[in-house]
Scaffold this motif. Sequence first.
Motif, PDB file in Angstrom:
ATOM      1  N   ASP A  68      -3.769   5.547 -22.710  1.00 56.12           N
ATOM      2  CA  ASP A  68      -4.719   4.465 -22.997  1.00 56.12           C
ATOM      3  C   ASP A  68      -4.811   4.089 -24.468  1.00 56.12           C
ATOM      4  OD1 ASP A  68      -5.511   3.590 -20.622  1.00 56.12           O
ATOM      5  OD2 ASP A  68      -7.604   4.277 -20.790  1.00 56.12           O
ATOM      6  N   ARG A 109      -1.734   2.271 -25.412  1.00 51.04           N
ATOM      7  CA  ARG A 109      -1.770   0.925 -24.852  1.00 51.04           C
ATOM      8  C   ARG A 109      -2.653   0.005 -25.715  1.00 51.04           C
ATOM      9  NH1 ARG A 109      -0.812  -0.776 -19.621  1.00 51.04           N
ATOM     10  NH2 ARG A 109      -0.750   1.361 -18.910  1.00 51.04           N
ATOM     11  N   ARG A 110      -3.778   0.547 -26.161  1.00 49.87           N
ATOM     12  CA  ARG A 110      -4.688  -0.267 -26.992  1.00 49.87           C
ATOM     13  C   ARG A 110      -4.033  -0.653 -28.317  1.00 49.87           C
ATOM     14  NH1 ARG A 110      -9.102   2.654 -24.961  1.00 49.87           N
ATOM     15  NH2 ARG A 110      -9.085   4.136 -26.677  1.00 49.87           N
TER      16      ARG A 110
END
Length: 142
Positions: free
Chosen positions: A5, A8-9
Motif C-alpha cells: 500500500d 502504491r501511494r
Amino acid sequence: MQLDDLYRRVIMDHYKNPRNRGTLEDEAVTINLNNPTCGDRISLQLQVVDGKVVDAKFTGEGCSISMSSASMMTEAVKGQSFDSAIQMAEKFSALMKGEPVEFEENEDIEALSGVNKFPARIKCATLAWNALRKGIENQNKE
Ligand code: FES
Ligand code: FES
C-alpha cells in the motif's frame, strides 16, 4: 498487480503530481523512446554541462508505472555526473531483478521494487531509465 500500500501511494503520487514534467528551454539533449510492447512513449530532455546532468524533464504518455518512474528518475538524476547517473541506472536494473538496493538519491524509487515479479511492468518501469542511458551514451560518443 499486488503492491504494498505504501509503495502504491508513492507511485500514484508521482503519477498524479509528476515532478519535472515539461520541456527544457535551453539547448537540451532529447531522447524519444517507445515501450515496444504497448506503444507508450517518453520524451526525455537532459541539460548537460561538463559531463553532468544539470536538469532533466520529460513528457509522454504511459501507464502509472512508466510515468511515475520517469518522475522519480528525473528527480534522482539532476545534478549527477554521467558516471553516477549510469551507476544509478545499473542499480535500477538490479532492483528490477529483485535485488535489495537502496536509492539514497531518491528513496521513492524503491517503491517500484514490487514490479519485479511482472515482466511487462518491468518494461514500463525501465523505459525512463533506458532513455537516460541512451542520452548519456549519445553524449559520450560526441
Ligand atoms: Fe499496474 Fe499499469 S500500473 S497495470
Ligand atoms: Fe505502456 Fe506501461 S503499459 S509503459
